[in-house]
Design a protein around this motif. Structure first.
Motif, PDB file in Angstrom:
ATOM      1  N   PRO A  28      46.398  28.436  39.421  1.00 18.49           N
ATOM      2  CA  PRO A  28      47.137  27.472  40.272  1.00 18.49           C
ATOM      3  C   PRO A  28      46.746  27.553  41.670  1.00 18.49           C
ATOM      4  CG  PRO A  28      48.416  28.584  38.513  1.00 18.49           C
ATOM      5  CD  PRO A  28      47.060  29.239  38.488  1.00 18.49           C
ATOM      6  N   ASP A  29      47.167  26.376  42.210  1.00 19.73           N
ATOM      7  CA  ASP A  29      46.814  26.366  43.812  1.00 19.73           C
ATOM      8  C   ASP A  29      47.670  27.446  44.493  1.00 19.73           C
ATOM      9  OD1 ASP A  29      45.041  24.471  43.581  1.00 19.73           O
ATOM     10  OD2 ASP A  29      46.512  22.624  44.046  1.00 19.73           O
ATOM     11  N   GLY A  30      47.246  28.095  45.524  1.00 19.46           N
ATOM     12  CA  GLY A  30      47.927  29.052  46.209  1.00 19.46           C
ATOM     13  C   GLY A  30      47.876  30.409  45.659  1.00 19.46           C
ATOM     14  N   TYR A  31      47.187  30.673  44.506  1.00 21.69           N
ATOM     15  CA  TYR A  31      47.199  32.205  44.005  1.00 21.69           C
ATOM     16  C   TYR A  31      45.962  32.551  44.148  1.00 21.69           C
ATOM     17  CZ  TYR A  31      51.580  31.743  41.348  1.00 21.69           C
ATOM     18  OH  TYR A  31      53.017  31.749  41.100  1.00 21.69           O
ATOM     19  N   THR A  32      45.663  34.013  44.479  1.00 25.01           N
ATOM     20  CA  THR A  32      44.510  34.604  44.911  1.00 25.01           C
ATOM     21  C   THR A  32      44.425  35.942  44.244  1.00 25.01           C
ATOM     22  OG1 THR A  32      45.488  35.535  46.892  1.00 25.01           O
ATOM     23  CG2 THR A  32      44.211  33.658  47.250  1.00 25.01           C
ATOM     24  N   LYS A  33      43.213  36.163  43.686  1.00 27.85           N
ATOM     25  CA  LYS A  33      42.993  37.627  42.918  1.00 27.85           C
ATOM     26  C   LYS A  33      43.457  38.697  43.958  1.00 27.85           C
ATOM     27  CE  LYS A  33      39.669  38.236  40.443  1.00 27.85           C
ATOM     28  NZ  LYS A  33      38.123  38.287  39.863  1.00 27.85           N
ATOM     29  N   TYR A  34      44.449  39.505  43.242  1.00 28.21           N
ATOM     30  CA  TYR A  34      45.080  40.638  44.064  1.00 28.21           C
ATOM     31  C   TYR A  34      44.048  42.040  43.582  1.00 28.21           C
ATOM     32  CZ  TYR A  34      47.769  44.676  44.892  1.00 28.21           C
ATOM     33  OH  TYR A  34      48.457  45.778  45.675  1.00 28.21           O
ATOM     34  N   GLU A  35      43.944  42.261  42.381  1.00 30.88           N
ATOM     35  CA  GLU A  35      43.540  43.311  41.736  1.00 30.88           C
ATOM     36  C   GLU A  35      43.039  43.261  40.473  1.00 30.88           C
ATOM     37  OE1 GLU A  35      45.140  47.986  41.733  1.00 30.88           O
ATOM     38  OE2 GLU A  35      46.220  46.703  40.564  1.00 30.88           O
ATOM     39  N   ARG A  36      41.904  43.713  40.067  1.00 28.12           N
ATOM     40  CA  ARG A  36      41.284  44.012  38.708  1.00 28.12           C
ATOM     41  C   ARG A  36      41.006  45.225  38.275  1.00 28.12           C
ATOM     42  NH1 ARG A  36      38.425  40.371  35.179  1.00 28.12           N
ATOM     43  NH2 ARG A  36      37.066  41.414  33.655  1.00 28.12           N
ATOM     44  N   VAL A  37      41.603  45.882  37.397  1.00 26.18           N
ATOM     45  CA  VAL A  37      41.460  47.242  36.846  1.00 26.18           C
ATOM     46  C   VAL A  37      40.740  47.241  35.566  1.00 26.18           C
ATOM     47  CG1 VAL A  37      42.486  49.407  36.321  1.00 26.18           C
ATOM     48  CG2 VAL A  37      43.458  47.929  38.170  1.00 26.18           C
ATOM     49  N   ALA A  38      39.398  47.600  35.273  1.00 29.34           N
ATOM     50  CA  ALA A  38      38.860  47.895  34.121  1.00 29.34           C
ATOM     51  C   ALA A  38      38.474  49.286  33.809  1.00 29.34           C
ATOM     52  CB  ALA A  38      37.436  47.072  34.224  1.00 29.34           C
ATOM     53  N   ARG A  39      39.322  49.805  32.547  1.00 28.28           N
ATOM     54  CA  ARG A  39      39.040  51.039  32.263  1.00 28.28           C
ATOM     55  C   ARG A  39      39.094  51.125  30.866  1.00 28.28           C
ATOM     56  NH1 ARG A  39      39.908  51.256  35.767  1.00 28.28           N
ATOM     57  NH2 ARG A  39      39.745  52.797  37.425  1.00 28.28           N
ATOM     58  N   GLY A  40      38.059  51.961  30.160  1.00 31.80           N
ATOM     59  CA  GLY A  40      38.310  52.222  28.895  1.00 31.80           C
ATOM     60  C   GLY A  40      38.187  50.954  27.921  1.00 31.80           C
ATOM     61  N   ASN A  41      39.298  50.828  27.122  1.00 29.62           N
ATOM     62  CA  ASN A  41      39.503  49.504  26.191  1.00 29.62           C
ATOM     63  C   ASN A  41      40.419  48.607  26.734  1.00 29.62           C
ATOM     64  OD1 ASN A  41      41.878  51.267  25.981  1.00 29.62           O
ATOM     65  ND2 ASN A  41      41.366  51.755  23.993  1.00 29.62           N
ATOM     66  N   ALA A  42      40.794  48.621  28.149  1.00 27.55           N
ATOM     67  CA  ALA A  42      41.469  47.588  28.474  1.00 27.55           C
ATOM     68  C   ALA A  42      41.022  47.077  29.947  1.00 27.55           C
ATOM     69  CB  ALA A  42      43.012  48.225  28.869  1.00 27.55           C
ATOM     70  N   GLN A  52      42.846  44.684  33.302  1.00 25.53           N
ATOM     71  CA  GLN A  52      43.981  44.049  33.871  1.00 25.53           C
ATOM     72  C   GLN A  52      43.677  43.272  35.294  1.00 25.53           C
ATOM     73  OE1 GLN A  52      48.036  45.996  33.228  1.00 25.53           O
ATOM     74  NE2 GLN A  52      48.199  46.032  35.437  1.00 25.53           N
ATOM     75  N   GLU A  53      44.148  42.342  35.124  1.00 19.99           N
ATOM     76  CA  GLU A  53      44.045  41.371  36.408  1.00 19.99           C
ATOM     77  C   GLU A  53      45.130  40.841  36.986  1.00 19.99           C
ATOM     78  OE1 GLU A  53      40.230  39.483  36.929  1.00 19.99           O
ATOM     79  OE2 GLU A  53      41.267  37.471  37.415  1.00 19.99           O
ATOM     80  N   THR A  54      45.493  40.792  38.285  1.00 22.21           N
ATOM     81  CA  THR A  54      46.733  40.250  38.689  1.00 22.21           C
ATOM     82  C   THR A  54      46.465  39.489  39.846  1.00 22.21           C
ATOM     83  OG1 THR A  54      48.104  42.530  38.217  1.00 22.21           O
ATOM     84  CG2 THR A  54      48.998  40.920  40.002  1.00 22.21           C
ATOM     85  N   TRP A  55      47.109  38.153  39.952  1.00 21.71           N
ATOM     86  CA  TRP A  55      46.944  37.088  40.982  1.00 21.71           C
ATOM     87  C   TRP A  55      48.399  37.014  41.513  1.00 21.71           C
ATOM     88  CZ3 TRP A  55      42.991  33.466  41.295  1.00 21.71           C
ATOM     89  CH2 TRP A  55      41.553  33.781  40.649  1.00 21.71           C
ATOM     90  N   LEU A  56      48.217  37.291  43.012  1.00 19.84           N
ATOM     91  CA  LEU A  56      49.531  36.857  43.710  1.00 19.84           C
ATOM     92  C   LEU A  56      49.513  35.186  44.047  1.00 19.84           C
ATOM     93  CD1 LEU A  56      49.744  39.890  46.477  1.00 19.84           C
ATOM     94  CD2 LEU A  56      51.112  39.427  44.300  1.00 19.84           C
ATOM     95  N   GLY A  57      50.697  34.887  44.070  1.00 18.71           N
ATOM     96  CA  GLY A  57      51.018  33.792  44.593  1.00 18.71           C
ATOM     97  C   GLY A  57      51.779  33.486  45.859  1.00 18.71           C
ATOM     98  N   PRO A  58      52.507  32.294  46.241  1.00 18.53           N
ATOM     99  CA  PRO A  58      53.374  32.446  47.358  1.00 18.53           C
ATOM    100  C   PRO A  58      54.276  33.591  47.472  1.00 18.53           C
ATOM    101  CG  PRO A  58      52.983  30.106  46.435  1.00 18.53           C
ATOM    102  CD  PRO A  58      52.571  31.129  45.519  1.00 18.53           C
TER     103      PRO A  58
END
Length: 399
Positions: free
Chosen positions: A266-280, A282-288
């Motif tokens: 969505p507009d206004g959201y930017t990628k904050y963090e991507r964590v790739a380890r082992g069998n998982a 996780q990616e988090t995006w921050l919005g307003p």
């Protein structure tokens, strides 16, 4: 060269080669075994001639090769391990403590018995510290439990290049698992009573001595692996016996998760963090002033309580849980040098800083979308304060 573990089947073949009579052919339960059948050539030069035997170190004659023909006619050749080591020019040994046949140099793992992590106690606190010089790592330690109690699932994943952490949740309790290289780090905890630390007892986990602390509904389990990796469990509302069972199932993760990406946000959201380890992953995006998170893994994921709504994501059956209550924004304000900054981003010393609330999967104002890919078996979960239609649109554009 790292220690190579040879399966028990190989060592069994070697034992068989030493003890069976040296006749030409014997019958197996489901096939036929022939001794000294094959020539062996190394770099184009014949080193073992068919029909000959080998003199073992104790002077006994043993087969130079074993040909097994199964009931369907398939043929497999086997050689004694010592013969393989001599042909390849590598040393052979046997570790009786771990029942491991050793080929080649063994210096890469901690076979010397050196302890990399030192335990220290201060009243109600206990810490495990490694004073080993920092070693650059390109990949984080990739270990995870292969067994969890029924109804438990992966909730969150985090880490760096030197450590990995996973959080699991069940119906009533939680488990945090951390594995860390011995690179000068420290892991510890504080409890309520000194007696908890003083009454620490030792148990055996995968052949290693582990420290077990219990206090009320809280349990800690810590040990150092053979290669110096520290394994740390903290459990809440899970029995010590079950936590030990989870720890016993810990194993290295083989293979890699696919590198899937969200091609729309969505507009206004930017990628904050991507964590790739082992069998998982996780990616988090921050919005307003809030966030959404994608978690996909090779293991089942934690999902909300209650009855979900069924829907489709790219033709795949998915489940949607509506938030328990509306999300209340805190405004996402940020202050720099005592002055309020408008918006959710600011540039400080050339670095862009984002502000927003990262909502966890258990927050009351969170909506959740989950599905399982039928081809790969990978579990997916999207959670955040976005509405159902937006979460579905994000999900349908993950590639």
């Amino acid at each position: 060269m790292k220690k190579r573990r040879i399966s028990a089947f190989w060592s069994g073949c070697l034992a068989t080669a030493v003890t069976v009579a040296l006749g030409t052919t014997v019958l197996a339960a489901s096939g036929q075994v022939t001794f000294n059948f094959a020539n062996v050539a190394v770099d184009g030069k014949t080193t073992i001639t068919a029909g000959t035997t080998i003199t073992a170190a104790n002077g006994q004659q043993v087969p130079s090769s074993i040909l097994y023909t199964d009931a369907a006619g398939g043929k497999t050749n086997y050689l004694p391990i010592r013969t393989i080591s001599e042909l390849l020019g590598v040393e052979i040994g046997y570790d009786s403590a771990t029942k491991t046949v050793l080929l080649g140099e063994q210096s890469a793992e901690n076979t010397s018995g050196e302890v990399y992590w030192q335990r220290s106690v201060d009243g109600t606190s206990f810490d495990y510290t490694s004073e080993r010089p920092l070693t650059p790592h390109t990949d984080p330690p990739a270990w995870s439990p292969a067994w969890l109690p029924d109804g438990w699932g992966l909730s969150e994943s985090s880490g760096s290049t030197s450590w990995s952490s996973y959080r699991y949740r069940g119906d009533t309790g939680t488990i945090t698992f951390r594995c860390e290289y011995p690179d000068g780090g420290s892991v510890g905890a504080s409890v309520r009573y000194e007696q908890t630390v003083q009454n620490c007892r030792q148990v055996t986990i995968q052949g290693q001595t582990a420290d077990l602390y219990t206090e009320g509904e809280k349990t800690y389990l810590v040990w150092e692996g053979q290669d110096g990796i520290l394994f740390w469990f903290s459990g809440n509302k899970i029995s010590a016996d079950d936590l030990i069972k989870v720890a016993e199932s810990v194993q290295p993760v083989t293979g890699q998760m696919p590198d899937l990406q969200m091609t729309w946000a969505p507009d206004g959201y930017t990628k904050y963090e991507r964590v790739a380890r082992g069998n998982a992953v996780q990616e988090t995006w921050l919005g307003p002033d809030t966030s959404f998170t994608l978690l996909y893994a090779a293991v089942p994921l934690e999902l909300p309580d209650g009855t979900p709504e069924s829907l489709q994501v790219n033709g795949v059956q998915a489940q949607y849980w509506q938030a328990e209550e509306p999300y209340e924004s805190d405004g996402g304000s940020m202050t720099v040098n005592g002055e309020a900054v408008e918006g959710s981003q600011a540039e400080i010393a050339g670095v862009t800083v984002s502000t927003g609330t990262i909502v966890g999967p258990n927050a009351a104002g969170v909506n959740t979308l989950a599905w399982t890919d039928p081809d790969s078996g990978i579990f997916f979960r999207l959670h955040g304060t976005l509405d159902r239609e937006t979460l579905v649109r994000i999900a349908e554009q993950i590639q």
